[in-house]
Design a protein around this motif. Structure first.
Motif, mmCIF file in Angstrom:
data_model
loop_
_atom_site.group_PDB
_atom_site.id
_atom_site.type_symbol
_atom_site.label_atom_id
_atom_site.label_comp_id
_atom_site.label_asym_id
_atom_site.label_seq_id
_atom_site.Cartn_x
_atom_site.Cartn_y
_atom_site.Cartn_z
ATOM 1 N N TRP A 83 0.832 -1.199 0.000
ATOM 2 C CA TRP A 83 0.000 0.000 0.000
ATOM 3 C C TRP A 83 0.869 1.252 0.000
ATOM 4 N N ASP A 84 0.299 2.283 -0.583
ATOM 5 C CA ASP A 84 0.920 3.607 -0.617
ATOM 6 C C ASP A 84 -0.056 4.561 0.056
ATOM 7 N N PRO A 85 0.198 4.948 1.325
ATOM 8 C CA PRO A 85 -0.771 5.784 2.050
ATOM 9 C C PRO A 85 -0.962 7.168 1.448
ATOM 10 N N GLU A 86 0.066 7.718 0.799
ATOM 11 C CA GLU A 86 -0.081 9.046 0.208
ATOM 12 C C GLU A 86 -1.019 9.019 -0.988
ATOM 13 N N ARG A 87 -0.819 8.039 -1.866
ATOM 14 C CA ARG A 87 -1.714 7.903 -3.016
ATOM 15 C C ARG A 87 -3.013 7.189 -2.646
ATOM 16 N N ARG A 88 -3.049 6.615 -1.452
ATOM 17 C CA ARG A 88 -4.167 5.778 -1.021
ATOM 18 C C ARG A 88 -4.418 4.690 -2.079
ATOM 19 N N ALA A 89 -3.345 3.980 -2.381
ATOM 20 C CA ALA A 89 -3.372 2.915 -3.381
ATOM 21 C C ALA A 89 -3.093 1.584 -2.701
ATOM 22 N N LEU A 90 -3.853 0.569 -3.068
ATOM 23 C CA LEU A 90 -3.719 -0.758 -2.474
ATOM 24 C C LEU A 90 -3.454 -1.795 -3.559
ATOM 25 N N LEU A 91 -2.499 -2.680 -3.292
ATOM 26 C CA LEU A 91 -2.214 -3.816 -4.167
ATOM 27 C C LEU A 91 -2.451 -5.098 -3.390
ATOM 28 N N HIS A 92 -3.188 -6.005 -3.990
ATOM 29 C CA HIS A 92 -3.441 -7.317 -3.396
ATOM 30 C C HIS A 92 -3.053 -8.375 -4.415
ATOM 31 N N ILE A 93 -2.214 -9.330 -3.999
ATOM 32 C CA ILE A 93 -1.789 -10.414 -4.883
ATOM 33 C C ILE A 93 -2.216 -11.748 -4.281
ATOM 34 N N HIS B 119 -6.063 -5.743 -7.843
ATOM 35 C CA HIS B 119 -6.171 -7.123 -7.379
ATOM 36 C C HIS B 119 -5.587 -8.040 -8.451
ATOM 37 N N VAL B 120 -4.655 -8.875 -8.051
ATOM 38 C CA VAL B 120 -3.879 -9.667 -9.006
ATOM 39 C C VAL B 120 -3.888 -11.143 -8.623
ATOM 40 N N ILE B 121 -4.151 -11.996 -9.588
ATOM 41 C CA ILE B 121 -3.862 -13.426 -9.437
ATOM 42 C C ILE B 121 -2.516 -13.667 -10.096
ATOM 43 N N ALA B 122 -1.540 -14.099 -9.308
ATOM 44 C CA ALA B 122 -0.206 -14.398 -9.832
ATOM 45 C C ALA B 122 -0.048 -15.907 -9.902
ATOM 46 N N ALA B 123 -0.057 -16.439 -11.115
ATOM 47 C CA ALA B 123 0.055 -17.888 -11.322
ATOM 48 C C ALA B 123 1.503 -18.262 -11.567
ATOM 49 N N PRO C 243 2.494 3.349 -8.094
ATOM 50 C CA PRO C 243 1.118 2.860 -7.968
ATOM 51 C C PRO C 243 0.133 3.764 -8.709
ATOM 52 N N PRO C 244 -0.892 3.187 -9.341
ATOM 53 C CA PRO C 244 -1.875 4.008 -10.059
ATOM 54 C C PRO C 244 -2.610 4.945 -9.119
ATOM 55 N N GLY C 245 -2.935 6.124 -9.622
ATOM 56 C CA GLY C 245 -3.571 7.144 -8.791
ATOM 57 C C GLY C 245 -5.042 6.909 -8.549
ATOM 58 N N GLU C 246 -5.718 6.222 -9.459
ATOM 59 C CA GLU C 246 -7.139 5.963 -9.277
ATOM 60 C C GLU C 246 -7.562 4.765 -10.137
ATOM 61 N N GLY C 247 -8.672 4.175 -9.767
ATOM 62 C CA GLY C 247 -9.205 3.057 -10.530
ATOM 63 C C GLY C 247 -9.238 1.768 -9.727
ATOM 64 N N ASN C 248 -9.983 0.808 -10.235
ATOM 65 C CA ASN C 248 -10.104 -0.499 -9.610
ATOM 66 C C ASN C 248 -9.799 -1.545 -10.675
ATOM 67 N N PHE C 249 -8.778 -2.363 -10.446
ATOM 68 C CA PHE C 249 -8.277 -3.258 -11.480
ATOM 69 C C PHE C 249 -8.224 -4.701 -10.963
ATOM 70 N N SER C 250 -8.549 -5.621 -11.856
ATOM 71 C CA SER C 250 -8.416 -7.050 -11.573
ATOM 72 C C SER C 250 -7.675 -7.675 -12.743
ATOM 73 N N THR C 251 -6.528 -8.260 -12.464
ATOM 74 C CA THR C 251 -5.686 -8.754 -13.549
ATOM 75 C C THR C 251 -5.047 -10.078 -13.170
ATOM 76 N N LEU C 252 -4.606 -10.807 -14.170
ATOM 77 C CA LEU C 252 -3.892 -12.060 -13.945
ATOM 78 C C LEU C 252 -2.547 -11.999 -14.641
ATOM 79 N N VAL C 253 -1.529 -12.491 -13.952
ATOM 80 C CA VAL C 253 -0.195 -12.582 -14.541
ATOM 81 C C VAL C 253 0.372 -13.970 -14.248
#
Length: 282
Positions: free
Chosen positions: A138-148, A189-193, A229-239
């Protein structure tokens, strides 16, 4: 004749404590099932219950003592709202997974080098829904969250999708509450396979299902990996992800690239051997 003892009406605190016990039991059932490589349907069949009822148990919403006993017996455990091995009478860890741990270690190392706050195996609870996130940053300044969500294999797509959707819906609020962040400007939100032939086969076999679950390209994750980290938006991706990346190799590739990519590991066992060799060299 002695008078019957009457239970007083449960207080909110008692009700909440009971709910937490069932949530914990459900988590342990899911972890034990996945540790054995069983699908929801397989465990339900062994326990003599329906798959939909097992979903309720794993989500902590059944509260059925008989259901708990049936599931625990099917897993070779005794049920006391903590799953204990009936042969050893002590908790067992069925989830020793060298490759899964290596994936989290690689991610943690990368983001810590970038100065980004990270957490592994993070618990969270949102009302009746509780779980654990493999990796968060997480980046508290940008208020950005990453979940893997790290995945070494895909034995049960339906169960995996349900768990991912639950975390996508509730994780951000739970993590934000703990950090004092009421609203995230961006969530990724990321699924890392694991980048193995085994995983690539599963992706190619159910490409449309994975695209429906993770419709976004990997651009947001690319940004996180660069430390932006991206400044805004909600993303779901797979890598597809390689925790043992070396030299100038890319650590990951998006779904579209993965569908035409060559595997870096034959299967899980191949990657586990690589992990073991690295450990021995240390």
């Amino acid at each position: 004749m002695s008078p019957k003892k009457q239970l007083r009406e449960s207080s909110d605190q008692v009700t909440a404590a009971v709910d937490r016990l069932w949530v914990l039991f459900g988590q342990q059932v899911r972890d034990a099932r996945q540790g054995r490589g069983w699908s929801v349907a397989e465990l339900a069949h062994r326990a003599g219950i329906s798959a939909s009822f097992l979903y309720l148990i794993e989500s902590g919403r059944s509260g059925s003592a008989e259901g708990a006993a049936r599931v625990a017996h099917a897993l070779g455990r005794r049920a006391d709202l903590t799953l204990v091995d009936s042969r050893r009478q002590q908790p067992r860890n069925l989830d020793v997974d060298l490759v899964h741990s290596a994936m989290g270690e690689c991610e943690a190392r990368r983001f810590r080098q970038l100065g980004i706050a990270t957490g592994l195996d993070q618990p969270y609870q949102h009302y009746q829904f509780a779980g654990r996130a493999d990796f968060v940053a997480w980046d508290p300044e940008r208020r950005a969250l990453l979940h893997i969500e790290n995945r070494t294999r895909f034995p049960d797509f339906q169960s995996m999708a349900g768990a991912f959707n639950g975390k996508r819906a509730y994780l951000a609020a739970g993590i934000g509450e703990r950090l004092g962040i009421r609203r995230w400007n961006s969530e990724t939100h990321v699924i890392a396979a694991l980048w193995s032939a085994e995983s690539l086969h599963a992706l190619r076999l159910r490409a449309d299902s994975f695209r429906s679950l993770c419709p976004d390209p990997s651009l947001a994750f690319d940004s996180w990996w660069r430390g932006e980290p991206p400044g805004e938006g909600n993303f779901s991706t797979l890598v597809v992800f390689d925790p043992f990346v070396a030299g100038r190799q890319r650590a990951f590739a998006g779904l579209d690239d993965a569908l035409i990519a060559r595997a870096r590991y034959k299967n899980y066992a191949d990657a586990a051997e690589r992990s073991s060799n690295q450990i021995r060299r240390r």
